[in-house]
Motif scaffolding. Sequence first.
Motif, short mmCIF file in Angstrom:
data_model
loop_
_atom_site.label_atom_id
_atom_site.label_comp_id
_atom_site.label_asym_id
_atom_site.label_seq_id
_atom_site.Cartn_x
_atom_site.Cartn_y
_atom_site.Cartn_z
N THR A 98 31.44 42.72 55.77
CA THR A 98 31.45 41.73 54.84
C THR A 98 32.65 41.99 53.66
O THR A 98 33.46 41.05 53.17
N TRP A 100 35.20 43.53 54.22
CA TRP A 100 36.45 43.40 54.75
C TRP A 100 36.88 41.64 54.87
O TRP A 100 37.85 41.20 54.38
N GLY A 101 35.88 40.95 55.41
CA GLY A 101 36.08 39.78 55.47
C GLY A 101 36.10 38.95 54.34
O GLY A 101 37.31 38.12 54.13
N ASP A 102 35.51 39.25 53.30
CA ASP A 102 35.76 38.62 52.12
C ASP A 102 36.96 38.84 51.37
O ASP A 102 37.81 38.06 50.71
N LYS A 103 37.35 40.38 51.21
CA LYS A 103 38.74 40.54 50.87
C LYS A 103 39.91 39.81 51.66
O LYS A 103 40.72 39.03 50.71
N TRP A 104 39.92 39.60 52.76
CA TRP A 104 40.95 39.03 53.59
C TRP A 104 40.78 37.58 53.65
O TRP A 104 41.76 37.00 54.16
N VAL A 105 39.67 37.12 53.43
CA VAL A 105 39.66 35.58 53.56
C VAL A 105 39.66 34.89 52.22
O VAL A 105 40.39 34.21 51.72
N TYR A 106 38.84 35.65 51.29
CA TYR A 106 38.82 34.89 49.80
C TYR A 106 39.65 35.64 48.71
O TYR A 106 39.90 34.99 47.81
N ASN A 110 38.10 36.75 44.44
CA ASN A 110 37.46 35.63 44.62
C ASN A 110 36.30 35.83 45.66
O ASN A 110 36.05 34.81 46.31
N LYS A 111 35.62 36.73 45.79
CA LYS A 111 34.73 37.08 46.76
C LYS A 111 33.35 36.23 46.41
O LYS A 111 33.07 36.03 45.25
N PRO A 112 32.84 35.46 47.52
CA PRO A 112 31.76 34.90 47.36
C PRO A 112 30.41 35.60 47.19
O PRO A 112 29.60 35.22 46.33
N SER B 13 33.71 34.09 55.75
CA SER B 13 34.48 35.31 56.19
C SER B 13 33.88 36.03 57.35
O SER B 13 34.62 36.67 58.07
N VAL B 17 36.10 37.35 60.57
CA VAL B 17 35.93 38.59 61.31
C VAL B 17 35.62 38.38 62.77
O VAL B 17 36.21 39.22 63.90
N PRO B 148 32.65 35.78 42.00
CA PRO B 148 33.54 34.56 41.36
C PRO B 148 33.94 33.43 42.49
O PRO B 148 34.12 32.34 41.86
N GLY B 149 33.96 33.90 43.65
CA GLY B 149 34.50 32.71 44.55
C GLY B 149 33.26 32.04 45.19
O GLY B 149 33.48 31.31 46.11
N ALA B 150 31.92 32.13 44.85
CA ALA B 150 30.79 31.47 45.47
C ALA B 150 30.69 30.17 44.91
O ALA B 150 31.19 29.77 44.02
#
Lengths: 165, 165
Positions: A98, A100-106, A110-112, B13, B17, B148-150
Amino acid sequence: MLKPEKHDPLNRSVGHVLDIIGEGWSILIIREAFLGTRRFEEFQGRLGIARNILTARLKKLCANEILDRVPVKEGAKRHEYILTTKGKEMMPLLVALTHWGDKWVYGENNKPVIFLDREQGEPIPQVQVYSAQGEVLRPRDVMIKAGPGATREARERIEELNKNE
Amino acid sequence: MLKPEKHDPLNRSVGHVLDIIGEGWSILIIREAFLGTRRFEEFQGRLGIARNILTARLKKLCANEILDRVPVKEGAKRHEYILTTKGKEMMPLLVALTHWGDKWVYGENNKPVIFLDREQGEPIPQVQVYSAQGEVLRPRDVMIKAGPGATREARERIEELNKNE
């Protein structure tokens, strides 16, 4: 297609993990279980997943011993799904995935979703690979050797890899 | 099938992955890259993978910015594949996945591969989730909050989850 895990005994366990998490929805079901979801109806409502797919995925997660299907209380007809030890030990994998995915997608800002340490209420740091001495390891700091369960084929491949360095 | 990532922005995200590691061979190619493999022929020989499949997977890993295809030296016609920063940051995920898979497929005392800290030559401890204070966290020690990106939808789901505890 030739399945990787059939070809090389070194890769059987990677095949097993992908068999469990690679199928649509499975990892989201596991994540919900980590977040406290137990009942079929709850999984269904929170994930918005079709009932027949949810039924199939839960069945497979039980067959793979990630979830255990148990009566809600002794003698009850209703069941709930709880993580086994094998399932609980997926946590580092799930958090790393999660993060890694959040960092490189969002992107970092801007993490969800943010994971918190419940007791301190502070964000959980990025999952890292540490040495026995507690130092953060980068890719170049890591090597592999054959373990006690390595087949001759695996042993030879690892030797060849290490020779070429 | 309804793709999970299409349904819920919280899960985009995870979808990314799985799109990268879920496809047959991809994660094994990434692992080879971590172990120092760079040339097409080397990947091919070490993995025993069909050339057309390897070509397709390398192309996709480059498109997803996990690998970078670069000339072996300035002006050379031959190329090699090296991990990008995004690819290198997959290491904790990859080590956690291998540790978990090996433990639950082969068993703690029968692992085919052991990761070593190159400098000390010692086995790398199990990847764990730590708090900011350095304590190992178990599943029950972790909670989530909206980042913040939610999206509004994600925010509502997280609030509902936390309310039900």
